[in-house]
Each structure stands twice: as C-alpha cells, then as structure tokens.
Design a protein around this motif. Sequence first.
Motif, PDB file in Angstrom:
ATOM      1  N   SER A   1    -111.633 -47.274  32.727  1.00  0.00           N
ATOM      2  CA  SER A   1    -111.994 -48.672  32.561  1.00  0.00           C
ATOM      3  C   SER A   1    -111.785 -49.119  31.121  1.00  0.00           C
ATOM      4  CB  SER A   1    -113.445 -48.900  32.964  1.00  0.00           C
ATOM      5  OG  SER A   1    -114.297 -48.316  32.017  1.00  0.00           O
ATOM      6  N   GLY A   2    -111.732 -48.169  30.211  1.00  0.00           N
ATOM      7  CA  GLY A   2    -111.538 -48.533  28.815  1.00  0.00           C
ATOM      8  C   GLY A   2    -112.774 -49.126  28.168  1.00  0.00           C
ATOM      9  N   LEU A   3    -113.860 -49.236  28.939  1.00  0.00           N
ATOM     10  CA  LEU A   3    -115.057 -49.867  28.375  1.00  0.00           C
ATOM     11  C   LEU A   3    -115.896 -48.876  27.589  1.00  0.00           C
ATOM     12  CD1 LEU A   3    -116.111 -52.034  31.423  1.00  0.00           C
ATOM     13  CD2 LEU A   3    -115.025 -52.803  29.344  1.00  0.00           C
ATOM     14  N   ARG A   4    -115.705 -47.586  27.858  1.00  0.00           N
ATOM     15  CA  ARG A   4    -116.474 -46.542  27.193  1.00  0.00           C
ATOM     16  C   ARG A   4    -117.971 -46.786  27.323  1.00  0.00           C
ATOM     17  NH1 ARG A   4    -113.325 -42.960  23.829  1.00  0.00           N
ATOM     18  NH2 ARG A   4    -111.312 -43.115  24.788  1.00  0.00           N
TER      19      ARG A   4
ATOM     20  N   MET B   1    -116.805 -40.012  37.760  1.00  0.00           N
ATOM     21  CA  MET B   1    -117.426 -40.664  36.608  1.00  0.00           C
ATOM     22  C   MET B   1    -116.502 -40.658  35.401  1.00  0.00           C
ATOM     23  SD  MET B   1    -121.233 -39.141  36.660  1.00  0.00           S
ATOM     24  CE  MET B   1    -121.670 -39.451  34.984  1.00  0.00           C
ATOM     25  N   LEU B   2    -115.876 -39.495  35.155  1.00  0.00           N
ATOM     26  CA  LEU B   2    -114.986 -39.415  33.992  1.00  0.00           C
ATOM     27  C   LEU B   2    -113.819 -40.369  34.152  1.00  0.00           C
ATOM     28  CD1 LEU B   2    -114.937 -35.576  33.335  1.00  0.00           C
ATOM     29  CD2 LEU B   2    -115.935 -37.327  31.894  1.00  0.00           C
ATOM     30  N   GLY B   3    -113.272 -40.415  35.375  1.00  0.00           N
ATOM     31  CA  GLY B   3    -112.162 -41.322  35.618  1.00  0.00           C
ATOM     32  C   GLY B   3    -112.568 -42.761  35.362  1.00  0.00           C
ATOM     33  N   LEU B   4    -113.755 -43.102  35.819  1.00  0.00           N
ATOM     34  CA  LEU B   4    -114.245 -44.467  35.662  1.00  0.00           C
ATOM     35  C   LEU B   4    -114.489 -44.782  34.189  1.00  0.00           C
ATOM     36  CD1 LEU B   4    -115.226 -46.900  37.273  1.00  0.00           C
ATOM     37  CD2 LEU B   4    -117.461 -45.863  37.378  1.00  0.00           C
ATOM     38  N   TYR B   5    -115.104 -43.834  33.505  1.00  0.00           N
ATOM     39  CA  TYR B   5    -115.481 -44.051  32.104  1.00  0.00           C
ATOM     40  C   TYR B   5    -114.244 -44.270  31.243  1.00  0.00           C
ATOM     41  CZ  TYR B   5    -117.578 -42.888  27.539  1.00  0.00           C
ATOM     42  OH  TYR B   5    -118.008 -42.891  26.244  1.00  0.00           O
TER      43      TYR B   5
ATOM     44  N   THR C   1    -112.713 -53.323  35.298  1.00  0.00           N
ATOM     45  CA  THR C   1    -111.478 -53.257  34.525  1.00  0.00           C
ATOM     46  C   THR C   1    -110.650 -52.029  34.855  1.00  0.00           C
ATOM     47  OG1 THR C   1    -112.742 -52.198  32.797  1.00  0.00           O
ATOM     48  CG2 THR C   1    -112.327 -54.541  32.543  1.00  0.00           C
ATOM     49  N   LEU C   2    -111.165 -51.218  35.764  1.00  0.00           N
ATOM     50  CA  LEU C   2    -110.398 -50.032  36.137  1.00  0.00           C
ATOM     51  C   LEU C   2    -109.191 -50.481  36.961  1.00  0.00           C
ATOM     52  CD1 LEU C   2    -110.457 -46.928  36.079  1.00  0.00           C
ATOM     53  CD2 LEU C   2    -111.722 -47.004  38.195  1.00  0.00           C
ATOM     54  N   ALA C   3    -108.021 -49.993  36.580  1.00  0.00           N
ATOM     55  CA  ALA C   3    -106.808 -50.424  37.273  1.00  0.00           C
ATOM     56  C   ALA C   3    -106.866 -50.048  38.757  1.00  0.00           C
ATOM     57  CB  ALA C   3    -105.594 -49.775  36.629  1.00  0.00           C
TER      58      ALA C   3
END
Lengths: 503, 542
Positions: A194-197, A187-191, A209-211
């Motif tokens: 993705s840069g979307l916060r 979850m933390l990695g995704l949050y 948007t996650l690379a």
Amino acid sequence: MGLFTLPTTIPWLSLIWLSTVVPAAIIALTPRRHAEAMRWTGAIFALLSLVLSLLVWLAYDPIRGGFQFIERLEWMPQLGISYLLGVDGISLPMLVLNGVVIFTGALMSWNIEERVKEYWVLLLLLTTGVYGVFVALDLFLFFVFYELAVLPMYLLIGVWGSTRKEYGAMKLTLFLMAGSALAIIGMLGLYFGSGLRTFDMIVLSRSVTLAGDLQRIFFLPMFAGFAVLAGMFPFHTWSPTGHVAAPTAVSMLHAGVLMKLGAYGCIRAAMWLMPVGANLWLPIIAVLTIFNVVYGATIAMAQRDAKFIIGYSSVSHMGLVLMGLAAATQLAMTGAVLQMFAHGIMTALFFAVVGRMIYERTHTRQLPELGGLRKVMPFAAWMFILGGLSSMGMPGLAGFWAEFTIFLGVWERYPLIAVIAAISIPVTGAYILRAVWATFDGEVKNPEFFKLPALTWQERTGAIILAVILVVVGIYPAILTELISTGVEPVVAQLTGVVVAGR
Amino acid sequence: MFQITDIPRLLPEILLLVLALLVLGSDIFEKWGRTPEAQLERVRSSASLTAIGLGLVFVIALLQSAYVPGTRAPQGPVGNAVLDWLLTILRNLQSGGPGGEPVTGAFATDHLTMIARLTFIGAAFIASLLCLDYRPSAHPAEFYALILFSTLGMCLMAGATEFIMAYLAVELTSIPLYILAGYFRNDARSSEAGMKYFLFGAMSSGILLYGMSLAYGYAASALAGNVTANDLTQFGRVAQLASDAGAGSTLLTLGMVFVIAGVGYKVAAVPFHGWAPDVYQGAPTPITAFISTASKAAGFILLLRLLTTAFPALSGGASLADLGGWTSLVAFLALLTVVVGNLAALPQTNAKRLLAWSSVAHAGFVLLALVAWAAPQPFDRDQGAAALLYYLVVYTLTNLGAFGALAAINLIVGGDEIADLNGLARRNLGLATLFTLCILSLAGIPPLAGFFAKFYVFMAAWQGGARWLVVVAVITTLISLYYYLRLLRAMFIAPPPSETPLPAPPAIMAAVVVAVVPLIVVGLFPNLILGVISRVQTVAGM
C-alpha cells in the motif's frame, strides 16, 4: 444516540481486556490451596468484563455508526504501529458474545479440580486475546491478540482435555498457527504494497492504495489465514477433533467465540482492506462453503459421539457464516454476523449440556450408550432441545433469523448456491433430532444413570443465561440486526463501490 | 594516532581486561584445600567476583552510553561539591561515549559498538550467574577468567574497523571458548565438544584470514605500487578503493565470499554449522548459553560492519530478478539455515540438542535482516540494521534464559533429555513457567519479545525484495512451533515420574528471571530498546 453516554475520559475498551488480565495475575499469585477463591475471582472478573461489554454496547450510538470509543496511543510510531482500539456494529455483538460465553464458561469450569490455578490463568489469558482481537483496529495489534488467543488453547486442551487430547491439541495449534502464518504474509504484502507504511486499519481502508494485482495476490493468504480459524473447508479438520478433546469451557469458548474470531478476521483484515481481491476470490470461496455447509452436516449425521456431532455442526454453521460473507450483500453479511452471534450462544449451550452436564456425570458421550436422560435430568434435556431447535432454524429462536437472512442474501447473489446449501436444512434437522432422541428419549439404558448427581446451581445459571439470550434474540432480532447492519454497511459499500468503479 | 583522550573510549574493554586479570590472580590468595568445602569456597569467590565485576562494568558502560534517560550529565556545576565531583567523573566518562572517529582507524566506538558491548557484558553477567551453582572441575578462576577474556574479545570484534583487528578479536573470542567448551575433561561429550569446536574454529579462522588477505591484496593492487600506505586493511579504505574502481572486481568478490564463509562458521549458519549441535550439546550448559548467544551475536555484528563498510559496493540484490552480491549470498545462506536448522530440530530427543538446532535456525532469521541491504531506500537499510540488532538482543536474552533454565533442570533432575522434563510443571511450576516463556519467545509468540523480533526481521527482508525467502521463513517458523510445543508437552502434559517438588538453585533461578523479565517488558514496549538501537543507523558509517 446510545441509550446513555459513558464518560469519554475512561478507556472503556482497554478496561474490557484488562479485566481478564488482572484476575489472571491475581490467580497466578494466589496460593495453590485457595482453589475456591480462584474460581470466584475468575468468575467475578469474567462477569465484570461482560458488564463492561454490555455498557459499551448500550452506550454505542447506532445512528452515528462507524467506530466509536476510539483509543489511540503510539506504540512503534516509526513503523506505523499504534495501539488503536475501537468498536463498530460488527465487533460489539462479538464483544458481548465473548462476555457471555466466558462468564458461562467460567460457571461451567467449577468442577475442574486438577491444577486449578494454571487452568484459570490460561482460560483468562485466552479470553484476553479474544477480547483484544474484537477491539483492535491496528492490524499488528490485532495479530498480537490473535496469537495470544490461540496458544493457551494448546495447554488447556492438552492438560485438561479428554479423548485423544494431545493429538487434538497439537493439530489444532498447528492448524491455527499455519493460519496465522498465512495472515502474516498477507499483512506484509498489505503494509509494503500500500505504500502507506501503517498498520492502522482505518487509514488502510479509507483509501485502498494497494494495487489491484497485489490485492488479488494477498487477499488469498489473508482470507485463508483467518478462514482456517473459522473452520473453512478444506481446513476444517482441526475443529471437530479439537472441540471433542477440549474441556467444556474451552469447547464453549472455542466453538462459541474463537471460530467467530476467524470470520471476524476475514471481514476486517481481508474483505475490508482488499476489496478488489475480495471480488475476485469470493465467488470461489462461496463454492467452497457449500462443502462446509452440506458436507459438514452430512458428516455430523454419521457421528456417534455427541461432541463430534456438535463439532461437525459447527463446521456446517460456520460454513453458513462464510457463505454469507462470500455473498457480500448487505443482507447476507448482516445475517452472517448475526449467525456468528447466534451460533456462538447456541454452541456454548450445546457444549455446556453435553460436555459438562452429561459427560462429566456419565463419562460417555456415545449415543448408543446414552438414552432416557430426560427422565434423569430434564433440565439438561430441555436446554439441549432449545439449542437444537435454534440450530435447526426454528422460528422464534436466534438461529432462525440468522439462517433466514443468510439464505435470502445468498439468493440475491448466487441463487444456485443457496439452493444447494438448503439441502443442509433437513439434514441438520435430522441429526439434531437423532441426537435428541438417542440421548434423552426412551427408557433409561443404564441403571447407573439414576444415581447421577444433581445439576449444580452454576450449571443451571449458565445454561439459563444462554437459553434466555437465544429466545430474546429470537423474538426480537432487531436489537442486534440494526446494530450489525450499521457495521456491515461500510464493508459492503467498499466491495460494491469497487464493482461500480470497475477498478 | 592514539591519544591519551582515547582511553575513556576504550574504558569497558580496559575494565574487562583488568577484571579478568584480577579474577585470575585472586585465586592465588584462596585456601587451596582438597576438601569439597574448600573447593566450593574457591568457586564461590571467583564466581562472585566475576559476577559483581561484570555487573559493575555493565553499569559503567551503561552510564557511559547515556542510553538510560536522565543519565546524561548536565553542563556546568550544580553547587554541591560532592555532587559536582561525581558529575565531573560522569562527564569525563561520557566524553568517551558513542561517537568520534575510530581509534587509530582500527576500533570504532560508535553506537553499534556500545550496544554490542552492553549485550555481551550483560550476557556474560547472566552466564556467570548461571555458573554459580555449576562447579567447574579444576581451577575455578581460570574458568571465569576465560569467560571474561572471551567477552573482551567480543567487544573488540564489535568495534573492529580493520581486518587485522577483526581477526585478532575473533581469535581472542574463540580460543577461550574452545577451552571452556571442553572444560569437563572427564566427560567424553565435553572433551569432544572442545576438540570439535577447536578444529572447526581453526579452519574457519584460516578461511577468514584468507578472505581478508584477498581484500588487502585487492586494495594494494588498486593503488598499483603505492604500497607504503598503512591503511589498506581498514574497512572503509577497501570500500573507497572499490568504489573508485567502479566495476566490481573478482578478487574482492572472492575475498568477500571467504570472509562471509569464515564468519559464517562463527555464527553457525548452514552449511558451516556442522560443529554447532555437538559443541552446544557437549559443552557445560552455562557455557552453551554463552556460546550460542554472545559469541553468535558478536559474529553477526562483525558481519554487519564488515559487509556494510568494507563491501558496500558489492551488496547486489536479493530478489529472484537481480541476483548477485552479498545480499544474494546471505539470502541463500538464510534460506538454507532456516530450513535445515528447523527440520533438523524436529526429530531430536535431547532438549539441549534440540535447542542447539533451534539456535542454528535462529541464525538464519538474523541473516534475513542483512538482506535488507538490497533495498534501494536508505530508510529500509536502516530498518535492516535495527532489525538485526533488535533480534540479536532479544535472542541473546531468550537463549540465555532457555539454556539457563535447562541448566537448572539438568542440575535438579540430572539429565537433559526431553523425557527428563516430564511433568516439570507439577514439581517446579516457577521454573517450568520461566522455561516456557523462553521457549515461546523463541517460537515467536506474542506478546513476548521474540515475536516482534521475528516480525521485524521479516519486514526487513521483505523490503529487501526477498519475498519468497520470507514466505519460506514463515513456514519454517510454523515447523519450529512443533518442536517447541513438544517441550511444553513434556513439562505440562506428560505425567511426572514422581510428585516430589524439585527446588531449583537460587542463583540460576535469579539469572533466568533476569533474562525473562525483559522479554515480557520489551515484548510489550519494543521501543524501550528500539529507540536506542535506531541510533546505530546514523553513526555506523553505513
């Protein structure tokens, strides 16, 4: 159009999970001597939650598809955490499944005499967590409900369980919490990646948007975290131990619903939100699920304790679910979700028969000590046989359609795996027939069995409800498959879209 | 310059001082009989004076802060004479509320101080409630007055913006606590705790002071001769001189390391934790509750202010790629603390000692929040400050509740081994449930407040670049679950030695309830206090 429309001013989904919190609070405040009133409160509210789930199911519009009954409230807006609920074609069958299992589970809990209050409060809190997971669309909220669903289990098994209960309870809790620890990292990695916060899963999935590199890293902890709860090899060992140790209603909920919650998490949080990562890891996961399916079935063959047989058969059947997910075709995933439903009902029926009807009376589940019970309790025998047939994939019962679709879907993608996994079909048939034969057929081994008390109306009602659902879905699977297919579609599109775009 | 208008800004501290002297003095007028009844009478009166007084100070501080929506005094008269009079008082009170330059450059009255005051005074209030049924051996008034003096010290610690002030505040906090830890003179463990706490504390004070003198020395040498300036011990001045000089200085870095070590002792971070388990176990349980929460929180708030205002130039990075600066040091301490604290708690058989080790481990989680300063964005740094404060507030409540429940258990069962908890749920379900809620909050299980606190801290550290540290911390949370579950097992699963119900003393139960209810409410609605905490970022000069 759904069959009818529900007024949109009422937060239906919140009502569903609230309808199990409220009785928990009522029961907590009821004086200890009113045990019967507590049981009725619990059962009636469980029924209410089932009815609400059914209403939502019927009012859901499968043609429009997507998420409906969306509720959104700000929770911690500065961190992008909101109270966001909604249902789609995947979560609806799970909601109904949970409703059915908690209601029948409540009926099967009538004989709990020890510390009635604590039992019901914990059981209902557990159910709340499960309902919450199936309706939550915010990853943080999802996780909150997920943990709420896991922890009451520790006390439920530890206090009211049997057979090495403390060991089973501790093992189960630590495994599942390890899973949730993995999921937190995902979850933390995704949050942050993705840069979307935001934890809003709809936003996260709409434009991933996650690379790609990060997806390949964080897919694994996320998927594995939830797959632990789904009983994936090699993290499955908690499951048979836990099931065996748990009291009947808890085994029903656990094998029936909680393991599905794991698979649901795999779809929702991992595959849906990180398709690139999924494409890298799913083939490897598909290979691992062979172990689940075949190895689980083989181990079940070697068990003497009837609950262990069901426990390992759960591992095997959940392996099929995960295999369907790993194949990630429309057909396979539809089959997987249908299997989640079918297996939930079927396993609940198994545990009701073995845990409640047989064990509570004979105080043994060892196959060699049982025998001839069909003469004593024919109703239980027929219910067990019905569940067994569904488990073996007998046409006309829910399990058949689920397994058939999964195998078709997996064949499309990984024909070799489908062929190897098919070994489990005869093995499953063998261990089920062995269990049926050893438990119910032949002469009555123990003369004491003739003196066993008759089945209560609660037991009969619960079992009949479960059996009817197995048959109805078996005869007319389209009531579920069309719905499921609309829910699965976006996830599959996400995965194949990625392949086409070559991201 | 100190002005007369600065007095309302120091009101909570002044009130605490007055209250402490009042409690100390009031005992003189009590009947000094030798009978147990007379003794009890003295205890009761001191205790209730302290509890009521702390409650009042808390309410006044809360009104002054205007954090509760609707308590901000409106402008202009409303017409009703009595109401206007009250409103004028409120307005004057709030004029000393959060904001403004530090008083004489040494004591900041910003949001950070205000939130810290509320936390400490609230903690002292709960702790004094816990003491109501605990009978101190000799002179009860001293016992309570010492709690109050220590609380005063903590408030000063939170607001200190100058080295000498910070040091004096640390001493004012610690010395009463040394005495309190050893208050049960006849109990070998308590005496040991007092002695050990004192020796370790004295040493850490020395280290802290040495670090401060190095920082002062740096500031004085940076001005090269102009040593008549009298503001060289202010945090902001040191930071300014350091940033003027550009490149980091070895002297300042050394000073910073000593300061971190000195405060590290106070907050019991590994490897400066040696005293903590013995002191926590030996001290009277309500005092343990107080030491392990308020004193630790004060240490962390001082650390936050020190590091961010005196040493911002040395913050460095926490990821493996760019090590250096205090974030790396803090990250390293956090790693040691979560690992050692949680592993050491595993084999404990004494519940109090187990919770002591868990308190050590929690210090590690708080340290994680400081790592957020390695993040380049100011937004993420602010998140770090908010995460730290949120964790401290939640942890303070939770640990007060946990040790409070343990104090009640100790009183009614007569021991605090884990085996003494056996079957508690059958004998006193209410107490067992409260204790369970505290434990689960410590373990970080939603929907209790402890869950979001941990999650927020993880988020802060992750954004600070310490991803591997977060992974390790998550794993240690899992380890911690095992020992927390052992307590649950004892209470709910293990058979009780007898079935007789064990009613708990009402005052302790009330105190535990006061601590536990916010855990649930804040757990469900974290924004209730996050909204207030997030104001810290804009003011504290970070």
